[in-house]
Design an enzyme around this catalytic site. Structure first.
Site, PDB file in Angstrom:
ATOM      1  CG  ASP A 125      13.903   9.618 -38.287  1.00  0.00           C
ATOM      2  OD1 ASP A 125      14.824   9.697 -37.459  1.00  0.00           O
ATOM      3  OD2 ASP A 125      14.063   9.163 -39.426  1.00  0.00           O
ATOM      4  CD  GLU A 126      16.826   5.722 -35.412  1.00  0.00           C
ATOM      5  OE1 GLU A 126      17.228   5.671 -36.572  1.00  0.00           O
ATOM      6  OE2 GLU A 126      17.567   5.579 -34.417  1.00  0.00           O
TER       7      GLU A 126
END
Length: 409
Positions: A125-126
């Site tokens: 998610d990054e």
DNA sequence: TCTGGGGTCCTAGGACCC
DNA sequence: TCTGGGGTCCTAGGACCC
């Protein structure tokens, strides 16, 4: 991405918007019944009262993501489910749907790459994005491009993210936390003293719970407190590499590039049991789990096209101590039986008298499968070589392992 | 009532080699 | 009789991250 796993679920169940929801716990433990009961019905029409609640949860899981309403109760990532249930019993709990989360992960990353191609993967998610050469990347200190990326992602997926723009990865990461959720924060080099120094030491990506505790013991609580120390003093207390790094980090200095490509170093599978198991009393059950882990690692290797030559195991005892053993073999492999055999030899070198709560299997020293010629049977030594070279200086339990090394005798 | 799963990187000692 | 200085690889543990 903001509350990524939870946000992905809210796309399916918009009726849960604004409610405390936590994602986590064991696979398929939670909402199978719910989905069965509502088979064929639209998910967004399932009544809120029918969703499972945290207070009814049983098991050893931890929370992967909590929605912002749930966070107000002090519930957050990595917290045990049982503890979370006491803080917020009325929260709705849903299991992680990894396939769905991965789908959205690929999607948002590809949207970003279409806009700004220099992207470093930092997990599911990054990402880090290099704005330097992107047309318009410098307008309003990067805010224009950041807004464009946010809009492209929300238009395509319905998901929001928070973006920090700064001269380097270290500060950008901290900046991304300033305006969550759905925010943008710009930090200039001259802002370090006002925006970074007041923060807790733990906000530096790379200072974890252990270093935080040690810093506190030395009466350093903010990043500014670290910056006020001399480099030499930090090196004396934290070692050459870490001390010097800490000094640079506190001053906002970081020259790491945005790395767009990397090769995996290892692949592993591990599982925490529903109850602690004993190597002797639960031998059959453990054997099955062990084989399954080896099979899944082998599948992972093949699916991704890798082979490895260091095979290892990981145990977590009932008292949470961890033991690892590994062994490097002569030929690269992605074969489940080979992995199991070698991992089995590792298992003989570790204390199995305590009860276990976790077992893991790992393959390291990876190489691309197509870059490694298939091993030929002719290079293997005759079996009798192994049989006649026991190592008298090793305890009996280790003998099996010495047979594998005898090729080098 | 404890505390997941998948990773990376670093350190440090010992074996072994030149 | 007392003993170098490089270097790499292997292994175990640990900190940290998402």
């Amino acid at each position: 991405m903001d509350a990524f796993f939870a946000s992905v679920e809210l796309l399916r169940y918009p009726q849960l918007k604004g409610l405390p929801v936590v994602i986590g716990g064991g696979r398929r433990k939670v909402d199978d019944l719910l989905l069965q009961r509502h088979a064929g019905r639209e998910l967004r029409h399932i009544p809120i009262e029918e969703f499972p609640l945290l207070k009814d949860y049983v098991g050893r899981g931890v929370i992967t993501t909590a929605t912002y309403p749930a966070r107000q109760f002090g519930v957050g990532s990595a917290m045990g489910m049982m503890k979370a249930a006491r803080l917020c019993p009325q929260a709705i709990v849903l299991p992680v749907d990894f396939d769905e989360v991965r789908r959205f992960s690929r999607s948002f990353k590809s949207i970003i790459r279409d806009i700004a191609p220099v992207v470093e993967d930092r997990g599911i998610d990054e990402v880090y994005i290099d704005f330097t050469e992107v047309p318009g990347g410098q307008r309003e200190g990067g805010r224009v491009l950041a807004r464009l990326i946010q809009k492209a992602i929300v238009d395509a997926t319905g998901l929001t993210c928070s973006i920090g723009v700064a001269p380097n990865k270290l500060i950008a990461k901290m900046a991304s936390e300033f305006q969550k959720p759905n925010g943008i924060s710009i930090v200039w080099p001259e802002d370090v003293q006002t925006k970074i120094w007041p923060l807790a030491v733990r906000k530096i990506n790379g200072i974890g719970p252990k270093s935080e505790a040690k810093l506190h013991k030395l009466h350093l609580h903010t990043i500014g407190d670290i910056a006020a120390q001399s480099r030499d003093w930090l090196v004396d207390n934290f070692g050459q590499a870490y001390g010097a790094w800490m000094h640079d980090a506190a001053w906002g200095r970081d020259d790491r590039p945005v790395v767009t490509e990397s090769e995996p170093v290892s692949m592993s599978r591990e599982t925490t049991f529903d109850r602690d198991l004993h190597a002797v009393r639960d031998r059959a059950e453990l054997g099955e789990i062990f084989t399954d882990l080896c099979t899944r690692v082998a599948e992972d290797l093949r699916r991704k096209g890798y082979v490895g030559k260091t095979i290892g195991i990981k145990l977590r005892y009932d008292d949470f101590r961890i033991a690892t053993r590994d062994q490097t073999v002569d030929d690269y492999t992605d074969d489940a039986a080979t992995i199991r055999k070698t991992a089995g030899q590792c298992l003989k070198r570790v204390d199995l008298s305590r009860r276990l709560r976790l077992l893991g299997v790992r393959v390291g020293k990876l190489a691309k499968a197509d870059a490694i010629p298939a091993p030929t049977a002719a290079v293997s030594p005759p079996p009798h070589v192994a049989e006649f070279t026991p190592d008298l200086f090793q305890p009996p339990g280790v003998l099996a392992d010495s047979t594998v090394r005898t090729k080098t005798d």
